[in-house]
Scaffold this motif. Structure first.
Motif, mmCIF file in Angstrom:
data_model
loop_
_atom_site.group_PDB
_atom_site.id
_atom_site.type_symbol
_atom_site.label_atom_id
_atom_site.label_comp_id
_atom_site.label_asym_id
_atom_site.label_seq_id
_atom_site.Cartn_x
_atom_site.Cartn_y
_atom_site.Cartn_z
ATOM 1 N N GLU A 266 41.859 92.161 96.894
ATOM 2 C CA GLU A 266 42.360 93.272 96.086
ATOM 3 C C GLU A 266 41.404 93.568 94.919
ATOM 4 O OE1 GLU A 266 46.385 94.431 93.593
ATOM 5 O OE2 GLU A 266 46.495 92.774 95.025
ATOM 6 N N VAL A 267 40.891 92.528 94.289
ATOM 7 C CA VAL A 267 39.915 92.688 93.207
ATOM 8 C C VAL A 267 38.650 93.358 93.755
ATOM 9 C CG1 VAL A 267 38.378 91.455 91.605
ATOM 10 C CG2 VAL A 267 40.781 90.760 91.828
ATOM 11 N N ARG A 268 38.171 92.885 94.901
ATOM 12 C CA ARG A 268 36.991 93.491 95.547
ATOM 13 C C ARG A 268 37.221 94.971 95.797
ATOM 14 N NH1 ARG A 268 37.171 92.230 101.377
ATOM 15 N NH2 ARG A 268 38.640 93.943 101.169
ATOM 16 N N ASP A 269 38.362 95.317 96.384
ATOM 17 C CA ASP A 269 38.643 96.711 96.715
ATOM 18 C C ASP A 269 38.700 97.591 95.475
ATOM 19 O OD1 ASP A 269 38.728 95.956 99.371
ATOM 20 O OD2 ASP A 269 40.922 95.991 99.507
ATOM 21 N N SER A 270 39.297 97.084 94.410
ATOM 22 C CA SER A 270 39.368 97.853 93.165
ATOM 23 C C SER A 270 37.984 98.039 92.554
ATOM 24 C CB SER A 270 40.282 97.151 92.155
ATOM 25 O OG SER A 270 41.603 97.142 92.614
ATOM 26 N N THR A 271 37.195 96.993 92.574
ATOM 27 C CA THR A 271 35.832 97.062 92.038
ATOM 28 C C THR A 271 34.993 98.041 92.852
ATOM 29 O OG1 THR A 271 35.997 94.772 91.284
ATOM 30 C CG2 THR A 271 33.784 95.699 91.465
ATOM 31 N N SER B 224 26.864 100.609 93.397
ATOM 32 C CA SER B 224 27.190 99.454 94.242
ATOM 33 C C SER B 224 25.966 98.971 95.015
ATOM 34 C CB SER B 224 28.326 99.791 95.207
ATOM 35 O OG SER B 224 27.978 100.877 96.040
ATOM 36 N N LYS C 173 36.013 100.507 94.655
ATOM 37 C CA LYS C 173 36.503 101.878 94.471
ATOM 38 C C LYS C 173 35.759 102.549 93.308
ATOM 39 C CE LYS C 173 40.718 104.556 93.901
ATOM 40 N NZ LYS C 173 42.162 104.525 93.683
ATOM 41 N N ILE C 174 35.485 101.785 92.285
ATOM 42 C CA ILE C 174 34.742 102.318 91.142
ATOM 43 C C ILE C 174 33.251 102.398 91.455
ATOM 44 C CG2 ILE C 174 34.050 101.887 88.743
ATOM 45 C CD1 ILE C 174 36.846 100.468 88.448
#
Length: 138
Positions: free
Chosen positions: A117-122, A76, A124-125
């Motif tokens: 939500e997309v940001r948080d999922s991305t 990240s 997380k990885i």
């Protein structure tokens, strides 16, 4: 989509992560191995050096090497330096927040909620993957 700069930066860092620690690698070796234009790679490596990922040594036996262990370099962080915000909209960016001009209320905006939500999922990885995970194929 990732830019070529980010793609090549990650490839170059992965290549360096496979080398002996603190052992400088020539730009031409990275360029040839990873099929990256030497001129473009130079600008990418300078940016990574400026942001504390790499160091360089001049002269005979010179080149670039990682400043930190691959396990301490988050993917990240690299993407933020090379690409910019990870969020798809400025109103959901954690590091580059800007209010959207056309939005009356972020709280009522369904697009804002979806992109958060997309940001948080991305994240997380990407926050849980390091250069060590990346170059080992985990």
């Amino acid at each position: 989509m990732l830019s070529m700069k980010t793609k090549y930066g990650l490839k170059a860092l992965s290549y360096l992560a496979k080398q002996e620690p603190n052992c400088p690698v020539l730009i031409s070796d990275i360029s040839e191995s990873e099929n990256i234009s030497k001129k473009f790679l130079e600008s990418i490596l300078l940016l990574l050096k400026k942001n504390g990922f790499l160091a360089s040594k001049k002269g005979k036996g010179g080149g670039y090497y990682l400043l930190k262990s691959p396990k301490d370099i988050k993917i990240s962080s690299v993407i933020r330096v090379l690409e910019g915000p990870i969020a798809m909209l400025p109103c959901v960016s954690l590091n580059y927040y800007e209010r959207c001009d056309d939005c009356k209320s972020e709280e009522a905006c369904s697009l804002n909620r979806l992109m958060a939500e997309v940001r948080d999922s991305t994240l997380k990885i990407l926050e849980n993957k390091t250069l060590e995970n990346f170059h080992c194929g985990e």
